[in-house]
Enzyme design. Structure first.
Site, short mmCIF file in Angstrom:
data_model
loop_
_atom_site.label_atom_id
_atom_site.label_comp_id
_atom_site.label_asym_id
_atom_site.label_seq_id
_atom_site.Cartn_x
_atom_site.Cartn_y
_atom_site.Cartn_z
N SER A 881 0.81 -1.22 0.00
CA SER A 881 0.00 0.00 0.00
C SER A 881 0.84 1.27 0.00
CB SER A 881 -0.92 0.01 1.23
OG SER A 881 -0.18 0.04 2.41
N LYS A 924 -6.72 3.60 8.79
CA LYS A 924 -5.92 4.65 8.17
C LYS A 924 -6.62 6.00 8.24
CE LYS A 924 -3.50 1.45 5.12
NZ LYS A 924 -3.21 1.00 3.74
#
Length: 981
Positions: A881, A924
């Protein structure tokens, strides 16, 4: 009767040898013989007039003997006397022997109708019922009887050659008799038979009485079979021949042996044959008698033992309470059996049949074992477990959705998506009537409340709750139990759970399922498949119990930090509910409504005695407890309240001293300042300090009391600093803390009462925890701000990462090492895994392509040696990511331009610039909010995950969803001046 016959035979051998009587012997000598008396007694006993018609004739008919007229009696007269009438006495027969009878005599029947005998021959002087299935033969015999022709020939049917007569059943023989007709039947009959008188015919049963032996010579008529016969006269003594027939008829020998006796005309040899049969019969009877006696003794012994056992049980049932009341000891095995029997009787109706069968077998085994043997203890422990399980005992479930909503809200703040899923589960259970069939797996970081959620589900459903952890478990026996042959064998955790909770439908929480081990003792993850599979656990087999257990009604809830480490076959049987963690606002509510309240009650502190400001809680959360869960936040709050408890104890003692001094100012005795050891000792005791007479200065006490009365909340005015308070911190157990709080309150109340009595204006101020004095309670801040830069410099970009503790921000830094012709190379550091190393190489390639597209004349990457670093270097990092963040960092250094302020991004990039989806969107997002980031870039494929987040998480964020890196370039750098680049 056989013994009587044996005696008669012995007497016959001693008194009447098997030879002719001397010439001139009279009939009176025969009548006086013991054998004759025996036979007469048998005759008189049976009452039959025609069964034994013995005469004094010892010669055969005329023409068949030695012809000596002097030695013989008129045979015809004898025959007439023997067969004249079945109802006449012997004396009447002798008296009428000279009269010519009107009934045909037996010897007149030279042609007789044949009655085939299937089983045994008919002996003279004996009755025999014969079942005749041939209707023609039966009707012919009936017609003859009507015409006063009551005689027929009874001949034994021969078996097939080579057939054992003892193995041929009567049914087969009877069936084969009527399959033969005429000459074929004639050939299958034995030659020697018996002239039989038809006594009566009842249905198809014909009753025959034997008279004399016959020999068939030729066939006269085929159907019904009629034969010509010769009458066989007795050769030798008439009485001994009848005795031989009598013995053979009574024996149980097979038909061929009996036929041999019938065919033997020599009386001496016939007696020998009969004697052999009788000897065998006697031996057989002896064996049967001994067997019957043994069986009778065994049966009587078993019956006696059974009766005694039943009586003993009844006595024990009635008198065991009395024996126990008197304090007398009972037999161990009896007491154990009664205990186990009582346990199983209470649940006998609900217990499965196979369990009851095993119980009875093991209980019977226990009664046979010695109490000192090891097998006795094994069986006793097994019965203890078997009878202690709740077979068929289920708790009543509560499927009230509103009640479940109330309980979940009481126990947990937020987690709306998790609560909604649990309520859906309960609603389905209400419609189905049961809530089994699903295995829930709660996944999330530590401290987010996975275990407490499982406990809340159990409380909402009104189920018993049981928890066990499988973290690091490497032995299959912990799941499925040990074999009973092992020393110290125990059932598995599930059986232990059922015994502990007492119901067959509890909620079992399997904790840390993602940390299962695997060792030499097997694979526990594979053993859990049978336990957690709804299709298999209805017949779960524990190695110790070795009987199937129905676990289909048990509700299993598993917890895990990460689901990636759970084996795929096991994960396939679960329904995963993710719990991402809490943002700052949620932590504030949890701390205020749950943690602080519970800690305050545990420490025994009243709400009016302490105030923790919202600013202090926010500071505590942001700088001390940044993890996704709230476990560390709870520890910090407990630490604050412990120090408050210590402070209140010291204040109470000082106030008491000051009040006492104001009441008796002239006689005030000095108090020593309590040490830490005294305080710890008194926490376990009564919290009372003794006065010291060693220090005479009372002015110090008055000064201290005065300072205390002015401002109690300020520690500096009583000669102590917060550092000293922290050094004197005492860790107290919950019980001790409660006692401390109660005694503090009592001391404070006493001091207030004393002050009022003294006319003073003493009042107790509450302890206030604010940002200014938070450091005195919990120490220096642990975390600093995630944002290292207010404005990220060139080559630095903020990324978003997921960790087991939740989300966090992650900077990616790139710097120029040196430049030169064809020196383009990338050096990577920061404890990166293989996936992130590949992402860095891909990012370098994609960045070169984008730079070539945007600024074709810029040869930066071809001539520059670059160093890419991901701090902190001591933390291992891996995952797909970080690609777009690395490209942005490289391009920022290449075009010498900073990225947009307050920007964070996440996403993986392919070589063509496409953005791939990522995981951990909620974590996140929370990490970005914690770092005060306003603009977030997510892959376009994660739009659905972001839309599912609660509004308080998404509030105030500017989120962009991209599917190609060109959009990220515009968002990060805007428009660029190619000449400057």
């Amino acid at each position: 009767m056989l013994k009587l016959l044996s005696t008669s035979c012995r007497q016959g051998r001693s008194g009447f040898p098997c030879s002719r009587f001397p010439d001139g012997a009279a009939n009176g000598a025969l009548e006086k013989s013991p054998l004759f008396r025996v036979i007469r007694s048998l005759r008189s006993y049976t009452g039959e007039k025609t069964l034994f018609r013995l005469t004094a004739s010892f010669s055969s008919d005329s023409g068949e003997g030695d012809g000596d007229a002097a030695k013989s009696v008129d045979a015809k007269a004898v025959e007439e006397a023997e067969y004249a009438s079945t109802g006449a006495e012997a004396e009447e027969a002798k008296a009428s022997s000279a009269i010519v009878p009107t009934i045909p005599r037996p010897e007149d029947h030279l042609n007789v109708m044949v009655v085939p005998l299937p089983h045994r021959p008919l002996f003279p002087g004996f009755y025999m019922p014969v079942s005749i299935k041939d209707s023609k033969l039966l009707s012919a015999l009936a017609d003859n009887c009507k015409r006063s022709v009551t005689y027929a020939g009874a001949f034994l049917f021969k078996d097939e050659p080579g057939t054992d007569p003892s193995l041929v059943s009567g049914t087969e023989t009877g069936k084969s008799i009527y399959e033969f007709k005429g000459q074929e039947l004639f050939n299958r009959l034995h030659d020697i038979g018996t002239l039989a008188q038809i006594s009566s015919i009842q249905g198809n049963e014909v009753y025959l009485l034997g008279h004399r032996r016959l020999r068939k010579t030729e066939m006269v008529d085929e159907e019904p079979l009629t034969v010509k016969v010769d009458h066989l006269k007795y050769i030798g003594e008439f009485t001994y021949g009848r005795l031989a027939d009598f013995g053979a008829a009574l024996s149980m020998a097979n038909k061929l042996l009996c036929q041999q006796v019938l065919e033997e005309l020599d009386v001496h040899r016939r007696l020998k044959l009969t004697l052999d049969l009788i000897k065998k019969e006697i031996e057989i009877n002896k064996i049967q008698e001994s067997i019957a006696k043994a069986i009778e003794e065994k049966i009587s012994g078993e019956q006696r033992r059974y009766l005694l056992n039943e009586q003993l049980k009844a006595i024990k049932k009635d008198f065991i309470p009395l024996i126990q009341e008197l304090g007398l000891e009972t037999d161990d095995k009896t007491a154990l059996s009664a205990k186990f029997r009582e346990r199983i009787e209470s649940k006998k109706d609900r217990c499965p049949p196979h369990v009851l069968q095993v119980f009875e077998e093991e209980l019977a085994k226990l009664q046979l074992l010695e109490a000192s043997s090891s097998e006795f203890n094994v069986t006793r422990n097994y019965l203890d477990w078997l009878t202690a399980l709740p077979w068929g005992d289920y708790s009543d479930e509560n499927f009230d959705v509103h009640n479940a909503q109330k309980i979940l809200d009481e126990d947990h703040y937020g987690l709306s998506d998790v609560k909604e899923r649990i309520l859906e589960f309960i609603a389905v259970g209400k419609l189905r009537g049961t809530s089994h069939g699903k295995i829930i797996c709660l996944s999330g970081p530590p401290g987010v409340g996975k275990t407490s959620i499982g406990r809340s589900i159990a409380r909402a459903l009104n189920r018993k709750f049981y928890r066990f952890s499988v973290g690091g478990l490497a032995d299959v026996a912990e799941i499925k139990g040990h074999r009973r042959t092992y020393i110290g064998a125990m059932p598995g955790k599930v059986v232990q759970c059922l015994k502990s909770v007492g119901t067959a439908n509890p909620l079992i929480l399997i904790d840390e399922i993602d940390k299962l081990g695997r060792g030499h003792a097997g694979d526990p993850a594979s053993a859990l498949l049978e336990l957690l599979d709804p299709e298999q656990n209805m017949n779960f087999l524990d190695h110790y119990l070795d009987v199937p257990i129905d676990l289909s009604k048990v509700l299993f809830v598993c917890t895990a930090n990460v689901i990636e480490t759970i084996p795929t076959p096991l994960l396939d049987r679960m329904e995963v509910i993710a719990i991402a963690g809490y943002i700052t606002d949620e932590k504030m509510h949890i701390a205020r409504d749950y943690l602080e309240k519970a800690t305050r009650e545990a420490c025994g502190i009243k709400p009016e005695q302490v105030e923790v400001t919202a600013a202090a809680l926010h500071e505590l959360i942001e700088n001390y407890c940044r993890e996704a869960g709230v476990r560390n936040l709870q520890k910090q709050i407990e630490k604050i309240y412990r120090k408050i408890a210590l402070q209140l104890v010291r204040k109470a003692i000082s106030i008491e001293t000051s009040a006492a001094a104001s009441i008796q100012p002239g006689k005030l005795e000095q108090y020593n300042e309590p040490s830490k050891e005294d305080l710890i000792e008194d926490v376990d005791g009564s919290l009372s300090f003794e006065k010291s007479d060693s220090d005479p200065s009372s002015e110090n006490v008055d000064a201290a009391a005065t300072a205390e009365s002015k401002n109690i909340a300020n520690p500096e005015q009583i000669g102590e600093t917060w550092e000293e308070v922290e050094m004197a911190e005492v860790d107290l157990s919950p019980d001790q803390t409660t006692r401390v709080g109660e005694q503090i309150n009592s001391k404070v109340d006493e001091v207030i009462d004393i002050g009022e009595k003294a006319g003073g204006d003493t009042e107790v101020d509450k302890v206030v925890i604010d940002v200014s004095n938070l450091v005195d309670f919990v120490g220096k801040p642990v975390f600093h701000a995630d944002r290292i830069y207010d404005q990220t410099p060139i080559g630095v970009v903020m990324g978003l990462a997921w960790t087991a503790l939740g989300g966090s921000t992650l900077y990616i830094e790139t710097t120029l090492v040196e430049q030169g012709e064809a020196k383009g190379v990338l050096h990577i550091t920061g404890q990166l895994g293989d996936v992130m190393k590949e992402s860095a190489q891909i990012a370098h390639t994609v960045a070169r392509a984008i730079l070539l597209e945007k600024v074709p004349e810029n040869p930066f990457f071809a001539n520059s040696k670059l160093h890419l670093h991901v701090p902190a270097g001591a933390t291992p990092k891996d995952g797909p990511s970080a690609g777009c963040t690395m490209i942005t960092s490289l391009l920022s250094l290449a075009i010498k331009k900073q990225v947009r302020k307050d920007l964070a991004m996440t996403g993986e990039v392919t070589l063509t610039g496409r953005i791939l989806p990522i995981g951990g969107v909620k974590e996140k997002t929370i990490a970005a909010r914690r770092s005060e980031v306003k603009t977030i870039i997510f892959p376009a494929a994660n739009r659905r995950d972001f839309d599912e987040l609660s509004d308080n998480v998404k509030e105030g964020l500017d989120v962009h969803f991209v599917d190609d890196y060109s959009k990220i370039f515009e968002l990060a750098f805007g428009s660029i001046d190619s000449s400057k680049s």
